[in-house]
Design an enzyme around this catalytic site. Structure first.
Site, mmCIF file in Angstrom:
data_model
loop_
_atom_site.group_PDB
_atom_site.id
_atom_site.type_symbol
_atom_site.label_atom_id
_atom_site.label_comp_id
_atom_site.label_asym_id
_atom_site.label_seq_id
_atom_site.Cartn_x
_atom_site.Cartn_y
_atom_site.Cartn_z
ATOM 1 C CB ALA A 297 37.328 21.259 54.392
ATOM 2 C CE LYS A 298 35.685 27.175 53.959
ATOM 3 N NZ LYS A 298 34.822 27.206 55.155
ATOM 4 N N PRO A 299 33.514 23.267 49.368
ATOM 5 C CG PRO A 299 31.192 23.557 49.342
ATOM 6 C CD PRO A 299 32.439 24.026 50.047
#
Length: 374
Positions: A191-193
C-alpha cells in the site's frame, strides 16, 4: 454503482502489463531467489533516485528501523524520542533494540514537533536515560520540518533516524527524502507509494562504515562469508522477486508522484472550504501516501459512516496515539501530548492513488460535501 477502491493496485498492474511478468520470469529462470542480481540493481537505482550514497534492501520496513538502531549500537539505557502519532513500528523497533522510546508530540502538520522534542529530552534525562536519537516520521507522505528538528538534534548530540515509510520519493528544501537523516528507512509494503507484492524495506545512508555494518546485520551479522558471524544480526534479506517487481515500479514512480499531486490538488480545491485539508510547507513535495483531512467537533465518525453508506471507503490513521496503546503506556512521555490526542479523534483518510480518475474523485468530493451537516 461501481465500487471505489481505497488504493487501486489493480490499475497500476494493468499499466505495467507484461513488464512485471517478464521481470518475475527472469528471476525464475536464473534461480537466484535471495539477494540475486535484481537486488543489487535495485539498491543502485534507489540510491541514485534519492541521491543517497548507499541503499541497503531488507525484508520489511520494521526490520529497517531495527537494523538502523542496531548499526548505531543503540541499546539498554538509551532513550530514543518517537512521535506518539504514528504507526506502532516506529516505537516497536526501539523496544526490540533494547532501548526506551520516549514519546513526544506532533505539530499541526502531523509530524514531529521540535518544541516537544526539547521536552522529551528533559523527560528522558529525568528517567535516568541517555538520549541518543530521534525517530522522525514523515507522516502521510510529506517530510517533517527537518530544519528545526535538525537544529535541536545537533544541539543535543542526537542522530536522526528518518522513518520515510510513507514519504520516500518526496522532497524537502534540505534535500530529497533518503538524505535527510543519519539513516533513512522506508517500507515497500504493497500500500506504500512505492510498494512491492509482499513485504520489503530499505535503508539509506551516506556513511560508508554504517552501510557495511547494515549489510552485515541483515544477513545474521556475517563477516567474510555467511558462516563467519562477526556480530549478532537478523535474517532480513529482500527476496529477488520483490526486487524485480520494484525495479519495474520504480520506472513509473516519478510519473505516479506527479499524478498523486494532481489528485491532492483536486481534493484541496473541492473540499478546502468545508474541511481542514492538508497544508504542505513551501519547498516540500509530498508523495501523498494518504490524503488525510481533519474533521473536528466530534463529526469524524459520523462522516465516515455516511461515506460508507455512499460506497466511499475511508480509513483512520491512527485512531489511538502510541502513548495510549496498551503495549506502550509504561514508557515515558513528554507531557500530555494534546495534539496527538486531538488528531487521533479528527483524522480521516480518503481514497488516494495515482489512478484516481477525475470523475470518480468528483463523486467522492460530492459525497463528502453531501454528508457534512449544513
Amino acid at each position: 454503482m461501481t465500487t471505489i477502491p481505497f488504493i487501486d493496485l489493480a490499475a497500476q498492474r494493468r499499466r505495467l502489463g507484461t513488464r512485471l511478468d517478464r521481470a518475475m520470469e527472469q528471476v525464475l529462470d536464473h534461480g537466484g531467489y535471495i539477494l540475486g542480481p535484481e537486488v543489487q540493481e535495485l539498491e543502485r537505482r534507489l540510491a541514485g533516485f534519492c541521491g543517497a550514497r548507499h541503499a541497503i534492501c531488507c525484508a520489511n520496513g520494521t526490520d529497517a528501523l531495527v537494523l538502523a538502531l542496531m548499526a548505531k549500537g543503540v541499546g539498554v539505557g538509551d532513550a530514543v524520542l518517537v512521535p506518539s502519532f504514528t504507526f506502532a513500528a516506529s516505537a516497536e523497533a526501539v523496544v526490540l533494540a533494547g532501548a526506551t522510546p520516549v514519546f513526544v508530540d506532533v505539530g499541526e502538520d502531523c509530524n514531529l514537533c521540535s518544541a516537544s522534542l526539547e521536552a522529551g529530552l528533559e523527560t528522558a534525562r529525568a528517567h535516568g536515560l541517555r538520549p541518543v536519537a530521534a525517530v522522525v516520521v514523515d507522516l502521510f507522505g510529506h517530510a517533517a520540518d527537518y530544519g528545526r528538528i535538525c537544529a535541536v538534534c545537533a544541539g543535543h548530540g542526537l542522530w536522526i533516524l528518518a522513518d520515510a515509510a510513507q514519504s520516500f520519493g518526496g522532497i524537502h528544501p534540505k534535500g530529497k527524502v533518503g538524505t535527510l537523516g543519519t539513516i533513512t528507512t522506508t517500507s515497500f509494503f504493497p500500500a506504500k507509494p512505492l510498494g512491492c507484492y509482499g513485504d520489503g524495506g530499505a535503508l539509506f545512508t551516506d556513511d560508508d562504515d554504517l552501510a557495511q555494518t547494515l549489510r552485515s546485520l541483515r544477513v545474521h551479522g556475517q563477516g567474510s562469508d555467511k558462516y563467519d558471524n562477526v556480530r549478532v544480526g537478523l535474517n532480513s534479506r529482500l527476496d529477488t522477486l520483490q526486487a524485480a517487481i520494484l525495479l519495474e515500479k520504480l520506472e513509473i514512480f516519478p510519473d505516479e508522484i506527479e499524478a498523486r499531486n494532481r489528485v491532492a490538488d483536486r481534493y484541496a480545491g473541492g473540499l478546502g472550504d468545508v474541511l481542514a485539508v492538508p497544508a504542505i510547507a513551501d519547498g516540500v513535495t509530498s508523495v501523498w501516501a494518504q490524503y488525510t483531512v481533519r474533521v473536528g467537533g466530534g463529526r469524524r465518525d459520523m462522516l465516515a459512516a455516511r461515506l460508507k453508506d455512499a460506497d466511499v471507503p475511508t480509513a483512520v490513521y491512527y485512531p489511538k496515539p502510541l502513548h495510549r496503546q496498551t503495549a506502550y503506556r509504561a514508557f515515558p512521555s513528554a507531557g500530555d501530548l494534546p495534539v496527538s490526542d486531538r488528531l487521533s479523534a479528527e483524522v480521516l483518510s480518503l481514497p488516494m492513488h495515482p489512478y484516481l480518475e477525475p470523475a470518480v474523485q468528483d463523486r467522492i468530493i460530492r459525497a463528502v460535501r453531501d454528508a457534512l451537516p449544513a
